[in-house]
Design a protein around this motif. Sequence first.
Motif, mmCIF file in Angstrom:
data_model
loop_
_atom_site.group_PDB
_atom_site.id
_atom_site.type_symbol
_atom_site.label_atom_id
_atom_site.label_comp_id
_atom_site.label_asym_id
_atom_site.label_seq_id
_atom_site.Cartn_x
_atom_site.Cartn_y
_atom_site.Cartn_z
ATOM 1 N N LYS A 226 0.818 -1.208 0.000
ATOM 2 C CA LYS A 226 0.000 0.000 0.000
ATOM 3 C C LYS A 226 0.854 1.262 0.000
ATOM 4 C CE LYS A 226 -3.781 -2.384 2.360
ATOM 5 N NZ LYS A 226 -4.601 -2.476 3.588
ATOM 6 N N LYS A 227 2.074 1.153 0.509
ATOM 7 C CA LYS A 227 3.033 2.261 0.474
ATOM 8 C C LYS A 227 4.258 1.801 -0.326
ATOM 9 C CE LYS A 227 0.965 5.300 3.230
ATOM 10 N NZ LYS A 227 1.464 5.626 4.578
ATOM 11 N N PRO A 228 4.877 2.689 -1.109
ATOM 12 C CA PRO A 228 6.044 2.272 -1.898
ATOM 13 C C PRO A 228 7.230 1.891 -1.025
ATOM 14 C CG PRO A 228 5.750 4.650 -1.996
ATOM 15 C CD PRO A 228 4.531 4.087 -1.312
ATOM 16 N N ILE A 229 7.984 0.943 -1.515
ATOM 17 C CA ILE A 229 9.197 0.476 -0.835
ATOM 18 C C ILE A 229 10.373 0.708 -1.778
ATOM 19 C CG2 ILE A 229 10.397 -1.518 0.167
ATOM 20 C CD1 ILE A 229 7.508 -2.728 0.565
ATOM 21 N N TYR A 230 11.375 1.428 -1.312
ATOM 22 C CA TYR A 230 12.574 1.696 -2.107
ATOM 23 C C TYR A 230 13.751 0.972 -1.477
ATOM 24 C CZ TYR A 230 9.660 5.374 -4.082
ATOM 25 O OH TYR A 230 8.632 6.062 -4.692
ATOM 26 N N ILE A 231 14.465 0.205 -2.291
ATOM 27 C CA ILE A 231 15.614 -0.568 -1.810
ATOM 28 C C ILE A 231 16.845 -0.144 -2.591
ATOM 29 C CG2 ILE A 231 16.610 -2.852 -1.485
ATOM 30 C CD1 ILE A 231 13.794 -3.996 -1.418
ATOM 31 N N MET B 150 8.369 -8.430 -10.945
ATOM 32 C CA MET B 150 7.500 -8.875 -9.857
ATOM 33 C C MET B 150 7.587 -7.923 -8.668
ATOM 34 S SD MET B 150 7.777 -10.598 -6.673
ATOM 35 C CE MET B 150 9.134 -11.772 -6.752
ATOM 36 N N LEU B 151 8.798 -7.508 -8.339
ATOM 37 C CA LEU B 151 8.969 -6.555 -7.241
ATOM 38 C C LEU B 151 8.285 -5.227 -7.571
ATOM 39 C CD1 LEU B 151 12.707 -7.204 -6.283
ATOM 40 C CD2 LEU B 151 10.698 -7.830 -4.942
ATOM 41 N N LYS B 152 8.472 -4.754 -8.794
ATOM 42 C CA LYS B 152 7.859 -3.484 -9.187
ATOM 43 C C LYS B 152 6.338 -3.567 -9.122
ATOM 44 C CE LYS B 152 8.120 0.088 -12.759
ATOM 45 N NZ LYS B 152 8.721 0.472 -14.064
ATOM 46 N N ASP B 153 5.775 -4.696 -9.561
ATOM 47 C CA ASP B 153 4.325 -4.885 -9.492
ATOM 48 C C ASP B 153 3.840 -4.883 -8.047
ATOM 49 O OD1 ASP B 153 4.187 -5.039 -12.237
ATOM 50 O OD2 ASP B 153 4.158 -7.235 -12.299
ATOM 51 N N SER B 154 4.737 -5.239 -7.123
ATOM 52 C CA SER B 154 4.387 -5.239 -5.700
ATOM 53 C C SER B 154 4.670 -3.898 -5.035
ATOM 54 C CB SER B 154 5.164 -6.345 -4.973
ATOM 55 O OG SER B 154 4.828 -7.626 -5.489
ATOM 56 N N ASN B 155 4.994 -2.876 -5.851
ATOM 57 C CA ASN B 155 5.288 -1.526 -5.365
ATOM 58 C C ASN B 155 6.620 -1.477 -4.616
ATOM 59 O OD1 ASN B 155 4.734 1.184 -5.303
ATOM 60 N ND2 ASN B 155 3.287 1.089 -3.591
ATOM 61 N N ILE B 156 7.551 -2.347 -5.047
ATOM 62 C CA ILE B 156 8.903 -2.389 -4.475
ATOM 63 C C ILE B 156 9.874 -2.007 -5.585
ATOM 64 C CG2 ILE B 156 10.665 -3.820 -3.391
ATOM 65 C CD1 ILE B 156 8.401 -5.581 -2.317
ATOM 66 N N HIS B 157 10.666 -0.966 -5.344
ATOM 67 C CA HIS B 157 11.486 -0.374 -6.388
ATOM 68 C C HIS B 157 12.971 -0.482 -6.019
ATOM 69 C CE1 HIS B 157 7.672 1.354 -7.779
ATOM 70 N NE2 HIS B 157 7.458 1.619 -6.488
ATOM 71 N N LEU B 158 13.749 -1.101 -6.889
ATOM 72 C CA LEU B 158 15.189 -1.202 -6.687
ATOM 73 C C LEU B 158 15.851 0.075 -7.198
ATOM 74 C CD1 LEU B 158 15.817 -4.909 -7.750
ATOM 75 C CD2 LEU B 158 15.390 -3.990 -5.459
ATOM 76 N N VAL B 159 16.608 0.707 -6.319
ATOM 77 C CA VAL B 159 17.274 1.970 -6.631
ATOM 78 C C VAL B 159 18.767 1.695 -6.729
ATOM 79 C CG1 VAL B 159 17.634 4.349 -5.903
ATOM 80 C CG2 VAL B 159 15.473 3.199 -5.374
ATOM 81 N N LEU B 160 19.361 2.113 -7.825
ATOM 82 C CA LEU B 160 20.739 1.731 -8.141
ATOM 83 C C LEU B 160 21.702 2.912 -7.982
ATOM 84 C CD1 LEU B 160 22.330 -0.748 -9.342
ATOM 85 C CD2 LEU B 160 21.993 0.312 -11.573
ATOM 86 N N THR B 161 22.877 2.636 -7.452
ATOM 87 C CA THR B 161 24.041 3.535 -7.453
ATOM 88 C C THR B 161 23.874 4.814 -6.650
ATOM 89 O OG1 THR B 161 23.449 4.726 -9.519
ATOM 90 C CG2 THR B 161 24.723 2.677 -9.735
#
Length: 397
Positions: free
Chosen positions: A313-318, A335-346
């Motif tokens: 329900k709230k975005p997750i940034y990793i 799959m992570l993006k569809d779950s509102n989980i965003h991988l942040v690089l560098t």
Amino acid sequence: MYLSRYEEAMLRGDYGDAIARAMQVIVRVGDVLKADKLLDIETAHIAGVSYLTIGDPGLEYLEDLAKSNARFRVFTTVNPVGIDMLNDWGIDKEFIDKQWRIINALKSMGASLWLTCTPYEYLRIRPRTYHAWAESNAVAYVNAIYDAWTEKLPGPFVVLSALVGKVPRYGLYTINGRTPTHIVRVKGNQPITDPLIAGLLGKRIAESVSDGKPYLVAKLGGNAVIKQLLASYATYSPHAFIVIDGITPNYKEYFAMMSRPEVIDIDINDIIKDAKTQARNFDAVFLGCPHYGIDEVLSVVNYVRNRGFKRAKKPIYIATTPFVINSLSQGIINMLKDSNIHLVLTTCPVVSPFLKSVRVNIVATESVKQMYYLPKMVGINYISCDGIECLDLAFDD
């Protein structure tokens, strides 16, 4: 301070003006610190390279060095910058352009652009070798986990050390400078497995020993916990040096070196009581300080699977590394993006405007290091959450 013929030649200018200027600073600093000689380093790790933190003066300095044909003499890695190299996150174009100029200047000098605060997870580092590192959590990690020797050095100084491959021999570069002064015993029957508790413990240790050097006796449940403990300890410690009983190479030698150390007992239950979850007003979850490795990211993947691939329900940034991204299939990333989980690089929120760009003002985080820097560096507030509870908050809020 003694200089070899090769070092005198570098100082004299035989290897170019940039090397001579770098040697002048290193020798001057060595004299002030009463170093007896210079040491050859195996690696360097540069921090303070975000445009957010160094601005135009830092950009111009690095570009001037690059234009003078200065080249790093040792394997040199670089800390997170102010941008995600794969996603602009709505950051201002001028900021992005100037950050890329910084990156390109470092690249032209020969830096390996890993752009991570956890280079220690991808390097083979031998005990009792010398290094010049600036990132505090990385300094604490290589000292404690590899017994590799580095001081917590300023970023600009590391640039100069990388150019000449040298550091002055002082402090933590000497065996006497690494003698523990305190024994810190953590009371508790179970291993510490919660990242937040580990981070709060690291803070407590640093505050308890001040500028002393602790020998830690504790049950630590895994590398993720160790990373959080050391990152937090390094944030509050002036030197980021700690010996961990049973883990640090040569820990028995360090134990034997102590003479009448002060003993400090910490009850882990007291720290657990202080770690109560705060009010749940937050805009997003942030994980990955220090940068998440592959095991930590996969633990999030397993969490999502166990949740039935529902959307948070709230975005997750990793925040993570290029190595992790390259190890994941596109299916898992999607799959992570569809779950509102965003991988942040560098990058990292404390050196980047990206959280503000995505309209985040309050984050839920397990990182005690982030809790220290976010309000000071980028005006982001936080609530603390312990381990898996951070994800629970995002899914159940």
